[in-house]
Design an enzyme around this catalytic site. Structure first.
Site, short mmCIF file in Angstrom:
data_model
loop_
_atom_site.label_atom_id
_atom_site.label_comp_id
_atom_site.label_asym_id
_atom_site.label_seq_id
_atom_site.Cartn_x
_atom_site.Cartn_y
_atom_site.Cartn_z
N ASP A 1 1.50 0.21 -6.00
CA ASP A 1 1.55 -1.23 -5.78
C ASP A 1 1.03 -1.42 -4.36
OD1 ASP A 1 2.22 -3.84 -5.07
OD2 ASP A 1 3.99 -3.87 -6.35
N HIS A 2 -0.21 -1.88 -4.23
CA HIS A 2 -0.83 -1.86 -2.90
C HIS A 2 -0.11 -2.77 -1.91
CE1 HIS A 2 -3.01 -5.39 -4.62
NE2 HIS A 2 -3.01 -5.81 -3.38
N HIS B 1 4.12 -7.26 -7.45
CA HIS B 1 4.14 -7.51 -6.01
C HIS B 1 5.32 -8.37 -5.59
CE1 HIS B 1 0.28 -5.78 -6.40
NE2 HIS B 1 -0.40 -6.87 -6.68
#
Length: 493
Positions: free
Chosen positions: A180-181, A243
């Protein structure tokens, strides 16, 4: 457990090496790590269907990092470590050829049998690749093996479970790194430090002193070239399920007993378990969806979502979602966590606003309605930093006005060299630190929460479009907060 290895060694295999993600994120991140000396003994194998050669692959890699400050010597030394292997992920022979190349490079680059398999491909291939990696012996080496997976991880809870079972049949949970950047962003990681290293905040971090917390992730762009993917996903699956849920967990978690992967994940999972589930029949009391219509962005006319491409003309996919999340535990009972994210909004911004309770009787404001609560604002992008809003003396009469104390991370010497999110996460993966990657339990709990919302929305067709491009979303999102006496704080200073 993080390995005691500051310069990890590995052969990195990137499936989908000719794709956009590899070019925009992975190659620049690897180059910065190489330039900074974080990695020395490594090789990269690009695996994809195109009939490229090592030379054409290296040219593409060099092109992808051209905007980074570079020296020809560094660039050539970097690209010489890249090798291309044409692969059909459904063909057994491809894996045998790939394994032979890996073994050859392990000897040449002294990587001690450590292997990273990065799946930068469509999710329908994740299970196929994972099973074939095990079946054809690509996991049979002396070193460690790690599988890195991009989102989306499933389309709902049942599909996520099926995908997880396929991957877990080949890899153990501690070998799986779900990216999950957002968890690689500097100021997202700073949430824990702001909370747990400052008594000023942590002692007040509860329902006695906090009125509400708002998380905004807005984009001014439309769906652009992602129309086909986005129409099957929507804002809720694309942003909220991963996110936004992760940021809620970081803001609401209890202090872990230490900073190991297991303890941090354990506290995040407790938050996700405590989130009040939304009955499909009650979805409108907690969540709002929207889809952008025509409008203006930066003074230019733009089309609505349904006019982006012909296939979207009757689409009911949401490009905006706002919601009220209640966490039913001792610390947060009664405090709403508001989230909102969407396309074609007024500005691009990711920001967290913590609104503290107002004091019962503020002597320094003439009118009660003029009072300004104290705010802690965590700016994640495009600017990075923290702002604390206080009240101070305004004039001789003694009236008060809000002032701000600001720290901007990307305006300091330290901030200039702040690792890009993928660089940070890739390096963590090579070190074996999974703290900032998503555990299966987090994925499952997030999907369980989101599935109920999507089920409620399926009960009736929305009246789309319901917000103009260039605004901050539908009016229903403002009413969602006003029912509790709150309002959205602006994302611009």
């Amino acid at each position: 457990m993080v390995e005691e290895q500051l310069k990890p060694k590995a052969v990195i295999v990137i499936f989908g090496a000719t794709g956009d993600l590899a070019k925009r994120k992975l190659y620049p991140s690897l180059y910065r790590m190489f330039r900074s000396g974080k990695i020395e003994d490594f090789a990269v194998i690009g695996a994809a269907r195109r009939p490229w050669t090592n030379e054409s692959y290296r040219e593409n890699v060099e092109q992808s990092v051209k905007n980074i400050d570079m020296r020809d010597k560094d660039l050539q030394a970097f690209s010489s470590r890249f090798f291309y292997q044409p692969v059909d992920v459904t063909n057994s022979a491809s894996y045998q050829d790939l394994n032979s190349l890996i073994q050859e490079l392990e000897e040449d680059f002294h990587t001690e049998g450590n292997r990273v398999f990065y799946l930068a491909m469509a999710p329908e291939f994740f299970g196929i690749i994972a099973k074939n990696l095990k079946l054809h012996g690509l996991k049979d080496s002396a070193g460690w093996k790690r599988l890195v997976i991009e989102k989306p991880f499933g389309h709902d809870l049942p599909s996520a479970k099926q995908l997880n079972e396929e991957i877990r049949s080949a890899f153990d949970e501690d070998q799986i790194y779900r990216i999950d950047h957002y968890l690689g962003k500097e100021m997202v990681q700073n949430i824990e430090v702001i909370r747990f290293a400052n008594g000023l905040f942590e002692h007040l971090w509860n329902n006695r002193f906090i009125s509400n917390i708002q998380i905004t992730s807005s984009e001014s762009l439309g769906v652009e070239e992602r129309a086909r993917y986005y129409d099957h996903s929507g804002a809720t699956r694309d942003m909220a399920q991963n996110h936004m849920m992760q940021m809620v967990a970081l803001l609401a978690m209890e202090p872990p007993i230490n900073l190991t992967t297991e303890e941090v994940r354990s506290e995040k999972i407790k938050v996700l378990r405590a989130m009040r589930s939304v009955n499909p029949e009650d979805v409108d009391a907690y969540f709002v969806r929207g889809q952008y219509g025509p409008g203006q962005i930066a003074g230019s006319e733009v089309t609505g979502y349904r006019e982006e491409t012909e296939e979207l003309q009757d689409s009911d996919t949401e490009t905006y979602v706002a919601g009220k999340i209640m966490i039913d535990n001792y610390r947060w009972a009664g405090v709403p966590f508001y989230i909102r994210t969407g396309k074609r909004l007024a500005v691009k911004s990711t920001k967290i606003v913590v609104e503290f309770q107002n004091i019962p009787m503020n002597l320094y404001y003439e009118n009660k309605d003029d009072q300004h609560p104290n705010l802690l604002v965590i700016n994640i992008q495009p600017e990075e930093g923290v702002t604390l809003y206080l009240n101070a003396k305004k004039d001789k009469v003694g009236h008060a006005e809000p002032i701000k104390l600001s720290y901007r991370n990307n305006l300091t010497d330290h901030g200039i060299n702040t690792p890009e999110a993928y660089e940070k996460l890739l390096y963590d993966c090579l070190l074996g630190d999974a703290t900032n990657f998503t555990h299966w339990d987090e994925v499952a709990l997030s999907w369980s929460f989101i599935d109920s919302i999507l089920a409620g929305w399926r009960m009736k067709r929305p009246a789309f479009p319901n917000y103009a491009s260039g605004t901050m979303g539908p009016d229903a999102a403002n009413k969602l907060l006003s029912k509790n006496g709150h309002h959205w704080w602006p994302v611009e200073e």
